[in-house]
Design a protein around this motif. Structure first.
Motif, PDB file in Angstrom:
ATOM      1  N   PHE A 120      27.117 -55.234 -11.493  1.00  0.00           N
ATOM      2  CA  PHE A 120      27.526 -56.508 -10.907  1.00  0.00           C
ATOM      3  C   PHE A 120      26.318 -57.411 -10.669  1.00  0.00           C
ATOM      4  CE2 PHE A 120      31.489 -54.295  -9.452  1.00  0.00           C
ATOM      5  CZ  PHE A 120      32.380 -55.147 -10.090  1.00  0.00           C
ATOM      6  N   LYS A 121      25.250 -56.829 -10.187  1.00  0.00           N
ATOM      7  CA  LYS A 121      24.034 -57.601  -9.927  1.00  0.00           C
ATOM      8  C   LYS A 121      23.496 -58.209 -11.219  1.00  0.00           C
ATOM      9  CE  LYS A 121      19.375 -57.172  -8.091  1.00  0.00           C
ATOM     10  NZ  LYS A 121      18.382 -56.240  -7.551  1.00  0.00           N
ATOM     11  N   GLU A 122      23.472 -57.426 -12.282  1.00  0.00           N
ATOM     12  CA  GLU A 122      22.991 -57.930 -13.572  1.00  0.00           C
ATOM     13  C   GLU A 122      23.864 -59.086 -14.063  1.00  0.00           C
ATOM     14  OE1 GLU A 122      20.169 -57.242 -15.234  1.00  0.00           O
ATOM     15  OE2 GLU A 122      19.672 -56.018 -13.484  1.00  0.00           O
ATOM     16  N   GLU A 123      25.160 -58.961 -13.870  1.00  0.00           N
ATOM     17  CA  GLU A 123      26.076 -60.028 -14.274  1.00  0.00           C
ATOM     18  C   GLU A 123      25.775 -61.305 -13.484  1.00  0.00           C
ATOM     19  OE1 GLU A 123      30.836 -60.822 -13.995  1.00  0.00           O
ATOM     20  OE2 GLU A 123      30.181 -58.799 -14.565  1.00  0.00           O
ATOM     21  N   LEU A 124      25.565 -61.165 -12.185  1.00  0.00           N
ATOM     22  CA  LEU A 124      25.234 -62.323 -11.352  1.00  0.00           C
ATOM     23  C   LEU A 124      23.897 -62.940 -11.750  1.00  0.00           C
ATOM     24  CD1 LEU A 124      26.358 -61.095  -7.817  1.00  0.00           C
ATOM     25  CD2 LEU A 124      27.461 -62.799  -9.261  1.00  0.00           C
ATOM     26  N   LEU A 125      22.938 -62.106 -12.076  1.00  0.00           N
ATOM     27  CA  LEU A 125      21.640 -62.628 -12.513  1.00  0.00           C
ATOM     28  C   LEU A 125      21.780 -63.425 -13.805  1.00  0.00           C
ATOM     29  CD1 LEU A 125      19.296 -59.600 -11.697  1.00  0.00           C
ATOM     30  CD2 LEU A 125      19.363 -61.825 -10.536  1.00  0.00           C
TER      31      LEU A 125
END
Length: 141
Positions: free
Chosen positions: A121-126
């Motif tokens: 999820f964090k990678e997607e947000l980044l």
């Protein structure tokens, strides 16, 4: 030992009375003592357990089913620790430790899986953030 009504438990844990009853129905907490009139009475130990559940839920983001499994693991570990302490036979103690290790590894796998999902999820947000920043830069020109 003072026993508390569900209203006081709700105030001290931040849960609604309905949520507390649901946790009981779902098996996350044990059924509390009751008065003759059927009013639930909770101990400080019950409140501590509820607060631990809430902490695990908040920090690890576990669903109720995952919480249930996590608490089952905790119960098994506590049982194994107790049996380990009361057993003098070295081989039996070793087996208890091996059983504890197995449960601990299962718990760790649950947490690792949750962390992996969070990282995704964090990678997607980044990625979204990078695209937005690029769009902002393009509008400055």
């Amino acid at each position: 030992m003072d026993l508390l009504k569900i209203e006081e438990v709700a105030k001290r844990t931040g849960l609604t009375k309905r949520a507390i009853r649901y946790y009981e129905d779902f098996g996350l907490i044990s059924a509390p003592e009751r008065t003759q009139g059927g009013i639930r009475l909770y101990s400080e130990s019950d409140i501590e357990k509820i607060n631990k559940i809430l902490l695990v839920k908040e920090v690890l983001g576990f669903s109720l089913a995952e919480l249930q499994q996590y608490l089952e693991f905790q119960t098994i570990i506590e049982q194994q620790k107790s049996e380990y302490r009361t057993t003098e036979d070295r081989e039996a103690r070793k087996l208890k430790l091996i059983e504890m290790l197995s449960v601990l590894q299962k718990e760790k796998t649950m947490i690792d899986t949750k962390l992996l999902r969070m990282e995704q999820f964090k990678e997607e947000l980044l990625g979204y953030e990078k695209r937005v920043l690029t769009a902002i830069d393009q509008l400055k020109e």
